[in-house]
Design a protein around this motif. Structure first.
Motif, PDB file in Angstrom:
ATOM      1  N   UNK A  49       5.479  68.910  26.704  1.00  0.00           N
ATOM      2  CA  UNK A  49       5.084  67.967  25.662  1.00  0.00           C
ATOM      3  C   UNK A  49       3.659  68.189  25.163  1.00  0.00           C
ATOM      4  N   UNK A  50       2.928  69.149  25.750  1.00  0.00           N
ATOM      5  CA  UNK A  50       1.570  69.425  25.313  1.00  0.00           C
ATOM      6  C   UNK A  50       1.501  70.819  24.695  1.00  0.00           C
ATOM      7  N   UNK A  51       0.586  70.986  23.728  1.00  0.00           N
ATOM      8  CA  UNK A  51       0.376  72.284  23.103  1.00  0.00           C
ATOM      9  C   UNK A  51      -1.104  72.640  23.198  1.00  0.00           C
ATOM     10  N   UNK A  52      -1.410  73.814  23.756  1.00  0.00           N
ATOM     11  CA  UNK A  52      -2.790  74.238  23.940  1.00  0.00           C
ATOM     12  C   UNK A  52      -3.039  75.570  23.231  1.00  0.00           C
ATOM     13  N   UNK A  53      -4.206  75.702  22.628  1.00  0.00           N
ATOM     14  CA  UNK A  53      -4.614  76.950  21.980  1.00  0.00           C
ATOM     15  C   UNK A  53      -5.632  77.647  22.867  1.00  0.00           C
ATOM     16  N   UNK A  54      -5.400  78.926  23.143  1.00  0.00           N
ATOM     17  CA  UNK A  54      -6.364  79.726  23.897  1.00  0.00           C
ATOM     18  C   UNK A  54      -7.346  80.355  22.917  1.00  0.00           C
ATOM     19  N   UNK A  55      -8.635  80.215  23.187  1.00  0.00           N
ATOM     20  CA  UNK A  55      -9.674  80.674  22.268  1.00  0.00           C
ATOM     21  C   UNK A  55     -10.418  81.860  22.863  1.00  0.00           C
ATOM     22  N   UNK A  56     -10.502  82.951  22.083  1.00  0.00           N
ATOM     23  CA  UNK A  56     -11.321  84.110  22.447  1.00  0.00           C
ATOM     24  C   UNK A  56     -11.980  84.633  21.187  1.00  0.00           C
ATOM     25  N   UNK A  57     -13.254  84.952  21.313  1.00  0.00           N
ATOM     26  CA  UNK A  57     -13.997  85.541  20.197  1.00  0.00           C
ATOM     27  C   UNK A  57     -13.929  84.665  18.944  1.00  0.00           C
ATOM     28  N   UNK A  58     -13.897  83.360  19.145  1.00  0.00           N
ATOM     29  CA  UNK A  58     -13.918  82.439  18.013  1.00  0.00           C
ATOM     30  C   UNK A  58     -12.603  82.296  17.283  1.00  0.00           C
ATOM     31  N   UNK A  59     -11.498  82.779  17.873  1.00  0.00           N
ATOM     32  CA  UNK A  59     -10.195  82.684  17.225  1.00  0.00           C
ATOM     33  C   UNK A  59      -9.132  82.206  18.211  1.00  0.00           C
ATOM     34  N   UNK A  60      -8.056  81.640  17.669  1.00  0.00           N
ATOM     35  CA  UNK A  60      -6.901  81.300  18.492  1.00  0.00           C
ATOM     36  C   UNK A  60      -6.126  82.587  18.763  1.00  0.00           C
ATOM     37  N   UNK A  61      -5.993  82.948  20.042  1.00  0.00           N
ATOM     38  CA  UNK A  61      -5.303  84.190  20.385  1.00  0.00           C
ATOM     39  C   UNK A  61      -3.918  83.943  20.982  1.00  0.00           C
ATOM     40  N   UNK A  72      -9.570  80.438  12.988  1.00  0.00           N
ATOM     41  CA  UNK A  72     -10.924  80.497  13.548  1.00  0.00           C
ATOM     42  C   UNK A  72     -11.344  79.141  14.097  1.00  0.00           C
ATOM     43  N   UNK A  73     -12.233  79.173  15.074  1.00  0.00           N
ATOM     44  CA  UNK A  73     -12.739  77.949  15.695  1.00  0.00           C
ATOM     45  C   UNK A  73     -14.264  77.939  15.574  1.00  0.00           C
ATOM     46  N   UNK A  74     -14.802  76.847  15.051  1.00  0.00           N
ATOM     47  CA  UNK A  74     -16.256  76.689  14.995  1.00  0.00           C
ATOM     48  C   UNK A  74     -16.639  75.395  15.696  1.00  0.00           C
ATOM     49  N   UNK A  75     -17.870  75.342  16.174  1.00  0.00           N
ATOM     50  CA  UNK A  75     -18.346  74.130  16.837  1.00  0.00           C
ATOM     51  C   UNK A  75     -19.106  73.264  15.847  1.00  0.00           C
ATOM     52  N   UNK A 107     -10.442  76.337  11.513  1.00  0.00           N
ATOM     53  CA  UNK A 107     -10.418  76.839  10.140  1.00  0.00           C
ATOM     54  C   UNK A 107      -9.127  77.628   9.967  1.00  0.00           C
ATOM     55  N   UNK A 108      -8.207  77.066   9.182  1.00  0.00           N
ATOM     56  CA  UNK A 108      -6.892  77.675   9.001  1.00  0.00           C
ATOM     57  C   UNK A 108      -7.024  78.997   8.252  1.00  0.00           C
ATOM     58  N   UNK A 109      -6.154  79.955   8.580  1.00  0.00           N
ATOM     59  CA  UNK A 109      -6.199  81.250   7.907  1.00  0.00           C
ATOM     60  C   UNK A 109      -6.035  81.073   6.404  1.00  0.00           C
ATOM     61  N   UNK A 110      -6.727  81.865   5.646  1.00  0.00           N
ATOM     62  CA  UNK A 110      -6.673  81.726   4.200  1.00  0.00           C
ATOM     63  C   UNK A 110      -5.388  82.316   3.640  1.00  0.00           C
ATOM     64  N   UNK A 111      -5.078  81.956   2.408  1.00  0.00           N
ATOM     65  CA  UNK A 111      -3.800  82.342   1.813  1.00  0.00           C
ATOM     66  C   UNK A 111      -3.871  83.653   1.042  1.00  0.00           C
ATOM     67  N   UNK A 112      -5.059  84.127   0.699  1.00  0.00           N
ATOM     68  CA  UNK A 112      -5.159  85.374  -0.055  1.00  0.00           C
ATOM     69  C   UNK A 112      -6.151  86.306   0.622  1.00  0.00           C
ATOM     70  N   UNK A 113      -5.794  87.580   0.661  1.00  0.00           N
ATOM     71  CA  UNK A 113      -6.591  88.587   1.347  1.00  0.00           C
ATOM     72  C   UNK A 113      -6.700  89.838   0.478  1.00  0.00           C
TER      73      UNK A 113
END
Length: 224
Positions: free
Chosen positions: A18-30, A70-73, A81-87
């Motif tokens: 019932x829980x969801x966890x994001x692992x963070x490395x180098x400022x991103x969800x990996x 991306x994750x910022x403090x 910060x959700x991934x952007x839609x255009x690259x």
């Protein structure tokens, strides 16, 4: 004299996590992982340097966080910060290839079925499997088998042959995953025309690399 010994692993509840966890490395969800226990209990299973965030029920513009965000403090804590839609072409390829690499790595840790039995196959479990197999090999005359707990919490009697088959299955799966990843990576890098940018960003692990790019582009543009 009992010539068997018991190998004990953690049991897991039958209900869905019932829980969801994001692992963070180098400022991103990996990686994104689901579990049955809250975060303060979950992190006890990991090194003190590991960083996880509880993202249970979190939505960003109606979408849940995803690998690559991306994750910022901030003064209030963490901001996703959700991934952007255009690259650009290069950004698209780098992002998707990195995402596929993370998916490959996660799939290598998933449970694996051998002879109808479901085994844990994460890194810690593989260490236990190798240790148990070596014990049986070193003591083949006195310890013929080991009582083992499967991924779905069943108790089985495991022999050297059990662990040989398991090791072969894990190795074959790993090889297949790496082949698939390299096929996708080459497929992505071979796309040169910028008109196919909308396709690149949508490529996932199950993408049909034999599909017609123009037909797929029209399908994507119609659905959007």
């Amino acid at each position: 004299m009992n010539n068997e010994y018991t190998y004990i692993t953690l049991t897991r509840p039958k209900e869905e996590p019932c829980y969801t966890f994001a692992e963070i490395k180098y400022g991103k969800i990996v990686s994104i992982n689901k579990h049955w226990v809250p975060l303060d209990e979950y992190i006890k299973f990991f090194d003190s340097n590991a960083l996880f965030l509880d993202i249970t029920g979190v939505l960003i513009n109606g979408e849940p966080p995803t690998i690559g965000d991306s994750i910022t403090t901030t003064d209030e804590g963490y901001k996703i910060i959700h991934i952007k839609n255009s690259y650009s072409m290069a950004e698209s390829k780098n992002y998707v290839i990195e995402k596929l690499k993370l998916i490959r790595n996660q799939k290598e840790l998933e449970d694996i079925e051998v002879d109808g039995i479901l085994f844990d196959a994460d890194k810690d479990s593989i260490l236990r499997i190798n240790a148990a197999r070596k014990c049986l090999e070193d003591n083949s005359g006195t310890i013929p088998s080991i009582e083992w707990t499967t991924a779905d919490n069943k108790r089985i009697t495991a022999t050297i042959d059990t662990f040989k088959k398991l090791n072969s299955a894990i190795t074959e799966r790993s090889n297949s995953l790496h082949i698939r990843y390299n096929e996708l990576k080459k497929y992505i890098n071979d796309i040169q025309d910028t008109k196919y940018l909308p396709i690149i960003i949508k490529i996932d692990w199950d993408w049909d690399i034999s599909c017609n790019l123009d037909e797929k582009l029209q399908e994507i543009q119609t659905s959007d």
